[in-house]
Design a protein around this motif. Sequence first.
Motif, PDB file in Angstrom:
ATOM      1  N   GLY A   1       0.782  -1.223   0.000  1.00 13.35           N
ATOM      2  CA  GLY A   1       0.000   0.000   0.000  1.00 13.35           C
ATOM      3  C   GLY A   1       0.813   1.272   0.000  1.00 13.35           C
ATOM      4  O   GLY A   1       0.433   2.257  -0.640  1.00 13.35           O
ATOM      5  N   ILE A   2       1.939   1.284   0.716  1.00 10.61           N
ATOM      6  CA  ILE A   2       2.693   2.533   0.853  1.00 10.61           C
ATOM      7  C   ILE A   2       3.992   2.547   0.049  1.00 10.61           C
ATOM      8  O   ILE A   2       4.660   3.584  -0.016  1.00 10.61           O
ATOM      9  CB  ILE A   2       3.017   2.820   2.331  1.00 10.61           C
ATOM     10  N   GLY A   3       4.350   1.423  -0.580  1.00 16.20           N
ATOM     11  CA  GLY A   3       5.644   1.349  -1.263  1.00 16.20           C
ATOM     12  C   GLY A   3       5.810   2.366  -2.370  1.00 16.20           C
ATOM     13  O   GLY A   3       6.811   3.096  -2.443  1.00 16.20           O
ATOM     14  N   GLY A   4       4.821   2.436  -3.271  1.00 12.24           N
ATOM     15  CA  GLY A   4       4.926   3.366  -4.387  1.00 12.24           C
ATOM     16  C   GLY A   4       4.918   4.815  -3.945  1.00 12.24           C
ATOM     17  O   GLY A   4       5.687   5.650  -4.446  1.00 12.24           O
ATOM     18  N   GLY A   5       4.049   5.144  -2.990  1.00 19.49           N
ATOM     19  CA  GLY A   5       3.977   6.514  -2.490  1.00 19.49           C
ATOM     20  C   GLY A   5       5.239   6.935  -1.755  1.00 19.49           C
ATOM     21  O   GLY A   5       5.625   8.108  -1.775  1.00 19.49           O
ATOM     22  N   THR A   6       5.892   5.963  -1.098  1.00 14.97           N
ATOM     23  CA  THR A   6       7.147   6.275  -0.398  1.00 14.97           C
ATOM     24  C   THR A   6       8.223   6.687  -1.387  1.00 14.97           C
ATOM     25  O   THR A   6       8.921   7.696  -1.188  1.00 14.97           O
ATOM     26  CB  THR A   6       7.618   5.053   0.417  1.00 14.97           C
ATOM     27  N   LEU A   7       8.373   5.930  -2.483  1.00 16.28           N
ATOM     28  CA  LEU A   7       9.354   6.304  -3.497  1.00 16.28           C
ATOM     29  C   LEU A   7       9.015   7.644  -4.128  1.00 16.28           C
ATOM     30  O   LEU A   7       9.886   8.480  -4.349  1.00 16.28           O
ATOM     31  CB  LEU A   7       9.433   5.224  -4.575  1.00 16.28           C
ATOM     32  N   ARG A   8       7.734   7.867  -4.386  1.00 22.60           N
ATOM     33  CA  ARG A   8       7.299   9.154  -4.952  1.00 22.60           C
ATOM     34  C   ARG A   8       7.727  10.320  -4.073  1.00 22.60           C
ATOM     35  O   ARG A   8       8.305  11.302  -4.549  1.00 22.60           O
ATOM     36  CB  ARG A   8       5.782   9.141  -5.097  1.00 22.60           C
ATOM     37  N   ASP A   9       7.459  10.218  -2.769  1.00 24.04           N
ATOM     38  CA  ASP A   9       7.804  11.312  -1.861  1.00 24.04           C
ATOM     39  C   ASP A   9       9.306  11.509  -1.769  1.00 24.04           C
ATOM     40  O   ASP A   9       9.791  12.646  -1.673  1.00 24.04           O
ATOM     41  CB  ASP A   9       7.221  11.043  -0.473  1.00 24.04           C
ATOM     42  N   LEU A  10      10.065  10.416  -1.791  1.00 26.85           N
ATOM     43  CA  LEU A  10      11.517  10.545  -1.751  1.00 26.85           C
ATOM     44  C   LEU A  10      12.034  11.229  -3.009  1.00 26.85           C
ATOM     45  O   LEU A  10      12.933  12.087  -2.947  1.00 26.85           O
ATOM     46  CB  LEU A  10      12.162   9.159  -1.603  1.00 26.85           C
ATOM     47  N   VAL A  11      11.480  10.886  -4.154  1.00 24.82           N
ATOM     48  CA  VAL A  11      11.892  11.507  -5.414  1.00 24.82           C
ATOM     49  C   VAL A  11      11.543  12.995  -5.428  1.00 24.82           C
ATOM     50  O   VAL A  11      12.333  13.830  -5.896  1.00 24.82           O
ATOM     51  CB  VAL A  11      11.238  10.781  -6.609  1.00 24.82           C
ATOM     52  N   LEU A  12      10.376  13.323  -4.911  1.00 25.64           N
ATOM     53  CA  LEU A  12       9.935  14.717  -4.910  1.00 25.64           C
ATOM     54  C   LEU A  12      10.551  15.538  -3.783  1.00 25.64           C
ATOM     55  O   LEU A  12      10.379  16.755  -3.734  1.00 25.64           O
ATOM     56  CB  LEU A  12       8.407  14.778  -4.796  1.00 25.64           C
ATOM     57  N   GLY A  13      11.262  14.895  -2.870  1.00 24.70           N
ATOM     58  CA  GLY A  13      11.850  15.602  -1.740  1.00 24.70           C
ATOM     59  C   GLY A  13      10.839  15.974  -0.684  1.00 24.70           C
ATOM     60  O   GLY A  13      11.056  16.931   0.080  1.00 24.70           O
ATOM     61  N   ASP A  14       9.736  15.235  -0.625  1.00 24.96           N
ATOM     62  CA  ASP A  14       8.689  15.507   0.362  1.00 24.96           C
ATOM     63  C   ASP A  14       8.972  14.662   1.600  1.00 24.96           C
ATOM     64  O   ASP A  14       8.578  13.497   1.681  1.00 24.96           O
ATOM     65  CB  ASP A  14       7.323  15.160  -0.227  1.00 24.96           C
ATOM     66  N   SER A  15       9.656  15.253   2.551  1.00 28.84           N
ATOM     67  CA  SER A  15      10.090  14.511   3.737  1.00 28.84           C
ATOM     68  C   SER A  15       9.568  15.186   5.004  1.00 28.84           C
ATOM     69  O   SER A  15       9.545  16.423   5.095  1.00 28.84           O
ATOM     70  CB  SER A  15      11.620  14.459   3.772  1.00 28.84           C
TER      71      SER A  15
END
Length: 220
Positions: A41-55
Amino acid sequence: MTLIDLANYAGVVVFGATGALAASRRQLDIIGFIFLANITGIGGGTLRDLVLGDSPVFWVREPLFLLAGTVPAIIVYFTAHMVESRYRLLLWFDAMGMAAYSVMGAAKGLAFGFSPAVAIVTGIFTATLGGILRDMVAGEPSVLMRREIYVTAALAGASLYVGLVYLGMDSAFSALLAALSAFIIRGGAIQFGWKLPVYRTNPGRTEGELRRDRIVRPDE
């Protein structure tokens, strides 16, 4: 709560259900169900946020997303035995999650001020990585390696959403139309075997074939 927020929660719930279905096929315990559901459930969104710098990433800021992945895991744990063809159900739930997440990922890329190309890529990452992780951990045949269309459906959904938004169309309408389009494409692939032309040229010799023909020495 906006439509995009709802799509995000819906993606976690539906992808979580696919992770739990994969766990049922491997006959895991309840903790295995919850673990596999949440990484899906959260795997794809986690990579997305890391790529976008949303931490920190979205589920760290809003732990309710972990509950959204856990609830379907518990439900599937007690009901999976009622479904005979769980792998096919997994594919259809995966198609729904992929459609929702292709739009959500693209919308977040645009919201952070990135270019349309980056938004489309983050849409694809969000839509596909959770399923890839699920299959790797569960030892299932990877949806990525199936011949029928998968990533292409996520690409279509993300691209259509970005295109409609740039044409000035309402964001909510664009999201619904794009997600529906992605689901129809993936659904057609599941139901009718839609696929793109594949590479059919000689794939190249294996190492064993090279050794047999003495092209590679045994000590190399």
